[in-house]
Scaffold this motif. Structure first.
Motif, PDB file in Angstrom:
ATOM      1  N   GLU A 296      58.684  32.773  54.072  1.00 43.26           N
ATOM      2  CA  GLU A 296      60.132  32.940  54.162  1.00 43.26           C
ATOM      3  C   GLU A 296      60.562  33.219  55.593  1.00 43.26           C
ATOM      4  O   GLU A 296      61.566  32.682  56.073  1.00 43.26           O
ATOM      5  N   ALA A 297      59.807  34.040  56.306  1.00 42.18           N
ATOM      6  CA  ALA A 297      60.126  34.330  57.709  1.00 42.18           C
ATOM      7  C   ALA A 297      60.035  33.066  58.550  1.00 42.18           C
ATOM      8  O   ALA A 297      60.869  32.836  59.447  1.00 42.18           O
ATOM      9  N   ILE A 298      59.032  32.244  58.290  1.00 45.16           N
ATOM     10  CA  ILE A 298      58.893  30.979  59.025  1.00 45.16           C
ATOM     11  C   ILE A 298      60.078  30.072  58.737  1.00 45.16           C
ATOM     12  O   ILE A 298      60.648  29.447  59.648  1.00 45.16           O
ATOM     13  N   ARG A 299      60.497  29.997  57.472  1.00 45.24           N
ATOM     14  CA  ARG A 299      61.650  29.162  57.119  1.00 45.24           C
ATOM     15  C   ARG A 299      62.913  29.617  57.845  1.00 45.24           C
ATOM     16  O   ARG A 299      63.650  28.802  58.425  1.00 45.24           O
ATOM     17  N   LEU A 300      63.149  30.926  57.853  1.00 45.91           N
ATOM     18  CA  LEU A 300      64.341  31.444  58.509  1.00 45.91           C
ATOM     19  C   LEU A 300      64.271  31.262  60.025  1.00 45.91           C
ATOM     20  O   LEU A 300      65.281  30.987  60.677  1.00 45.91           O
TER      21      LEU A 300
ATOM     22  N   LEU B 163      54.351  31.660  67.336  1.00 50.98           N
ATOM     23  CA  LEU B 163      53.473  32.792  67.023  1.00 50.98           C
ATOM     24  C   LEU B 163      53.232  32.882  65.519  1.00 50.98           C
ATOM     25  O   LEU B 163      52.092  33.067  65.062  1.00 50.98           O
ATOM     26  N   MET B 164      54.295  32.762  64.737  1.00 55.69           N
ATOM     27  CA  MET B 164      54.148  32.818  63.283  1.00 55.69           C
ATOM     28  C   MET B 164      53.245  31.699  62.775  1.00 55.69           C
ATOM     29  O   MET B 164      52.355  31.917  61.944  1.00 55.69           O
ATOM     30  N   LEU B 165      53.469  30.495  63.261  1.00 58.58           N
ATOM     31  CA  LEU B 165      52.682  29.354  62.790  1.00 58.58           C
ATOM     32  C   LEU B 165      51.204  29.518  63.151  1.00 58.58           C
ATOM     33  O   LEU B 165      50.327  29.217  62.325  1.00 58.58           O
ATOM     34  N   LEU B 166      50.926  29.989  64.342  1.00 56.76           N
ATOM     35  CA  LEU B 166      49.535  30.135  64.773  1.00 56.76           C
ATOM     36  C   LEU B 166      48.806  31.208  63.966  1.00 56.76           C
ATOM     37  O   LEU B 166      47.615  31.078  63.676  1.00 56.76           O
ATOM     38  N   HIS B 167      49.509  32.260  63.595  1.00 54.26           N
ATOM     39  CA  HIS B 167      48.902  33.269  62.722  1.00 54.26           C
ATOM     40  C   HIS B 167      48.801  32.739  61.286  1.00 54.26           C
ATOM     41  O   HIS B 167      47.801  32.957  60.600  1.00 54.26           O
ATOM     42  N   HIS B 168      49.835  32.062  60.841  1.00 52.69           N
ATOM     43  CA  HIS B 168      49.877  31.548  59.473  1.00 52.69           C
ATOM     44  C   HIS B 168      48.751  30.533  59.233  1.00 52.69           C
ATOM     45  O   HIS B 168      48.231  30.433  58.113  1.00 52.69           O
ATOM     46  N   ALA B 169      48.382  29.798  60.274  1.00 54.95           N
ATOM     47  CA  ALA B 169      47.338  28.780  60.144  1.00 54.95           C
ATOM     48  C   ALA B 169      45.988  29.380  59.770  1.00 54.95           C
ATOM     49  O   ALA B 169      45.131  28.690  59.217  1.00 54.95           O
ATOM     50  N   ARG B 170      45.785  30.656  60.058  1.00 48.09           N
ATOM     51  CA  ARG B 170      44.504  31.306  59.759  1.00 48.09           C
ATOM     52  C   ARG B 170      44.530  32.038  58.421  1.00 48.09           C
ATOM     53  O   ARG B 170      43.564  32.717  58.062  1.00 48.09           O
ATOM     54  N   ARG B 171      45.604  31.886  57.688  1.00 53.18           N
ATOM     55  CA  ARG B 171      45.825  32.659  56.469  1.00 53.18           C
ATOM     56  C   ARG B 171      44.653  32.572  55.482  1.00 53.18           C
ATOM     57  O   ARG B 171      44.199  33.578  54.953  1.00 53.18           O
ATOM     58  N   ALA B 172      44.176  31.368  55.228  1.00 55.59           N
ATOM     59  CA  ALA B 172      43.152  31.183  54.188  1.00 55.59           C
ATOM     60  C   ALA B 172      41.843  31.874  54.508  1.00 55.59           C
ATOM     61  O   ALA B 172      41.053  32.173  53.612  1.00 55.59           O
ATOM     62  N   SER B 173      41.595  32.150  55.788  1.00 55.96           N
ATOM     63  CA  SER B 173      40.298  32.709  56.196  1.00 55.96           C
ATOM     64  C   SER B 173      40.336  34.210  56.447  1.00 55.96           C
ATOM     65  O   SER B 173      39.311  34.804  56.776  1.00 55.96           O
TER      66      SER B 173
END
Length: 381
Positions: A184-188, A207-217
């Motif tokens: 939701e933060a990324i969308r906004l 910054l959000m996208l680069l952190h979000h990309a590691r979410r699964a691990s």
């Protein structure tokens, strides 16, 4: 029915009502009632113009509420009229709503809740569930925030730094439940990028996208915390990383560096390394130096000390750590790590155990407890 479209229309509809004379709190309440009506009727009878439908229904809800308050008859005279039918103006008040919801007079928790509701289009129930608090508690928080904003004009200049801080707070709340706050933060923030020409907004999105990309691990079985150095990098989302890096490069090219751009640059350097051993720690230290220049943050100084330990050796890291306030959260965990790297295993084991006792979350506490046990095992003959 497209619920995503509904949520995207919320700030524009609130803006139309305010432009017609409604105060922010009343407009926001009316729009929420219109959304409930839409959820009930649109599946069987979708409107040709969703925005115009929401505006018409919300305006009638607002008028009904205004008429019901006999003590405010004077205000009714000013607004008690149906607007002339026709297309809804294309003026977008979303950016102004961002500024209003993140007003400096509001405490962070209230600003976050109001932003998620008025700009994000979430219901009070959804926000309460995301923050694991009773719906009544969240409703009171939102009501207090709206009362505090009563009388503030929609066109009052806003503070972009406060808006970005609120969005980053939403992102850092993490994941889970019916509402993924990070997504939701990324969308906004994407929405905000489209509304502004500020490189720091793009820096925050990167910054959000680069952190979000590691979410699964980031977590293992049972929610077990997986440190960056131990993450399975094959599970990182390379497409999201590539998007984040591209957005960051464009922002940096504007030559107006801010703290979110600097943080994103550090995240990009981590994402660029094929393994923890190949991380360019020298560049990371340089970016932390830029961050310190921009913010003078004690947390940045702590993270820089760990980076120095990776770039120049653990003794250099401990020397840098000596300049940090020992009372800072995670100071003890950083000291434990650097002492272990320096070969001081008995000191490291004791510090890991101490850090576990004061850990700010259960996953972090469990991770530090395991680290203490692991180092103690190394001390045995």
């Amino acid at each position: 029915m497209n619920e995503a479209l509904l949520r995207e229309l919320v700030p524009a509809v609130i803006g139309v009502l305010v432009r017609r004379g409604a105060d922010f709190a009343s407009a926001e309440d009316a729009v929420q009632e219109a959304l409930i009506r839409a959820l009930e009727t649109w599946p069987d009878d979708p409107p040709r113009d969703p925005k115009a439908w929401l505006v018409a229904v919300a305006w009638r809800k607002f008028l009904d509420a205004a008429r019901a308050e006999s003590s405010r008859r004077g205000r009714e005279v000013a607004v008690d009229a149906e607007p002339v039918p026709g297309p809804v103006p294309v003026t977008d008040d979303t950016l102004r709503l961002y500024f209003l919801c993140a007003h400096p007079t509001l405490p962070p928790a209230s600003a976050v809740a109001l932003t998620l509701r008025a700009v994000g289009g979430l219901t009070t129930r959804q926000i309460a569930a995301a923050y694991l608090v009773p719906e009544a508690t969240m409703a009171q928080r939102i009501s207090r925030a709206k009362r505090k904003l009563a009388g503030l004009p929609l066109d009052r200049p806003g503070d972009l730094a406060t808006v970005l801080r609120v969005l980053y707070l939403v992102f850092n709340e993490g994941y889970g439940g019916a509402v993924d706050l990070a997504a939701e933060a990324i969308r906004l923030t994407r929405q905000l990028v489209a509304l502004t020409d500020e490189p720091e907004v793009a820096g925050l999105l990167a910054l959000m996208l680069l952190h979000h990309a590691r979410r699964a691990s980031r977590t293992g079985p049972g929610g077990r915390l997986v440190p960056l150095a131990e993450q399975d990098r094959s599970r990182w989302d390379t497409a999201v990383i590539a998007e984040g890096v591209t957005i960051l490069q464009r922002a940096l090219a504007r030559d107006r560096l801010g703290e979110y751009q600097a943080q994103a640059a550090i995240a990009a350097l981590h994402a660029d390394a094929y393994s923890a051993a190949e991380t360019d720690w020298v560049q990371i230290v340089e970016w932390y130096d830029e961050l310190l220049r921009l913010t003078a943050s004690p947390v940045v100084r702590l993270n820089r000390a760990v980076a120095v330990g990776e770039a120049d050796g653990p003794q250099a890291g401990l020397a840098a750590l000596a300049e940090v306030d020992p009372g800072l959260p995670r100071y003890t965990a950083a000291a434990a790590y650097l002492h272990e790297r320096a070969g001081d295993l008995s000191v490291a084991a004791a510090l890991y155990a101490e850090a576990a006792r004061v850990a700010p979350s259960v996953p972090e506490r469990d991770h530090l407890t395991r680290e203490a046990a692991r180092v103690r095992q190394l001390l045995r003959p």
